[in-house]
Design a protein around this motif. Structure first.
Motif, mmCIF file in Angstrom:
data_model
loop_
_atom_site.group_PDB
_atom_site.id
_atom_site.type_symbol
_atom_site.label_atom_id
_atom_site.label_comp_id
_atom_site.label_asym_id
_atom_site.label_seq_id
_atom_site.Cartn_x
_atom_site.Cartn_y
_atom_site.Cartn_z
ATOM 1 N N GLU A 71 0.350 5.267 0.444
ATOM 2 C CA GLU A 71 -0.615 6.294 0.823
ATOM 3 C C GLU A 71 0.085 7.633 0.909
ATOM 4 O O GLU A 71 1.135 7.759 1.527
ATOM 5 N N SER A 129 -4.756 6.393 -1.495
ATOM 6 C CA SER A 129 -4.032 5.131 -1.395
ATOM 7 C C SER A 129 -4.098 4.373 -2.717
ATOM 8 O O SER A 129 -5.078 4.465 -3.447
ATOM 9 N N PHE A 136 -9.501 6.799 -1.689
ATOM 10 C CA PHE A 136 -9.132 8.021 -0.981
ATOM 11 C C PHE A 136 -10.185 8.362 0.057
ATOM 12 O O PHE A 136 -11.298 7.841 0.038
ATOM 13 N N ALA A 160 -6.172 11.870 1.794
ATOM 14 C CA ALA A 160 -5.275 10.710 1.822
ATOM 15 C C ALA A 160 -5.656 9.808 0.661
ATOM 16 O O ALA A 160 -6.782 9.315 0.587
ATOM 17 N N THR A 190 0.838 -1.191 0.000
ATOM 18 C CA THR A 190 0.000 0.000 0.000
ATOM 19 C C THR A 190 0.873 1.242 0.000
ATOM 20 O O THR A 190 1.800 1.353 0.802
#
Length: 173
Positions: A86, A163, A152, A161, A84
């Motif tokens: 982010e 991702s 997001f 944020a 992941t």
């Protein structure tokens, strides 16, 4: 002065806080790629995920709204089954970019295969004049070339944020 500050987490994660400028964005490539390879990803996977990190950081710098001392945060985490990436940055008061971003993510998700979205976006870009440094290819590159699923959220502090999740395949997963 360092462009990038790192927070030690573990060998399978990289957390960085950086100023919202292009030099700092470029400085993230090598630490990201190195951490990914040290965590067991092959060179091609590490390259693709580093590209994903770079694209997300570029979007954050290009579209974020930063006051004095505000920064962009990136976290890259390698798990057994996925990786992941982010990136978190401050949103501006005008949420027009967020609406365009949301529509783009939904548009990419509407395709059965990210390759189809990529080809369609290439057709759109090639039929229009290049204006204001915006091709719109970044997110489709993340989905297709990076083989990532995008998501997001916006928190109560007006931080976006984004991702990108890469599903690992093969013997290492």
């Amino acid at each position: 002065m360092s462009l990038v500050t790192s927070e030690a987490v573990d060998t399978n994660a990289l957390e960085l806080t950086l100023p919202p400028d292009w030099a700092a964005v470029k400085a993230v490539w090598e630490p990201c790629r190195s951490m990914l390879e040290e965590a067991g990803l092959g060179p091609d996977e590490a390259y693709a995920i580093s590209m994903v990190a770079q694209e997300l950081l570029e979007n954050a710098v290009k579209y974020g709204a930063f006051g004095p001392g505000e920064a962009v945060r990136i976290r890259v985490r390698v798990e057994r089954d996925d990786v992941t990436v982010e990136v978190a940055s401050r949103l501006g008061v005008d949420d027009a970019h967020l609406r365009v971003f949301d529509r783009t993510v939904q548009w990419i998700r509407s395709f059965q295969d990210p390759f189809e979205a990529y080809v369609e976006r290439l057709k759109q870009v090639s039929s229009e004049p290049y204006a204001h440094g915006k091709s719109g290819l970044g997110l489709t590159r993340i989905a297709y070339e990076g083989r990532c699923v995008l998501d997001f959220y916006v928190d109560s502090g007006n931080t976006l944020a984004v991702s990108a999740v890469y599903r690992r395949e093969g013997e290492t997963a």
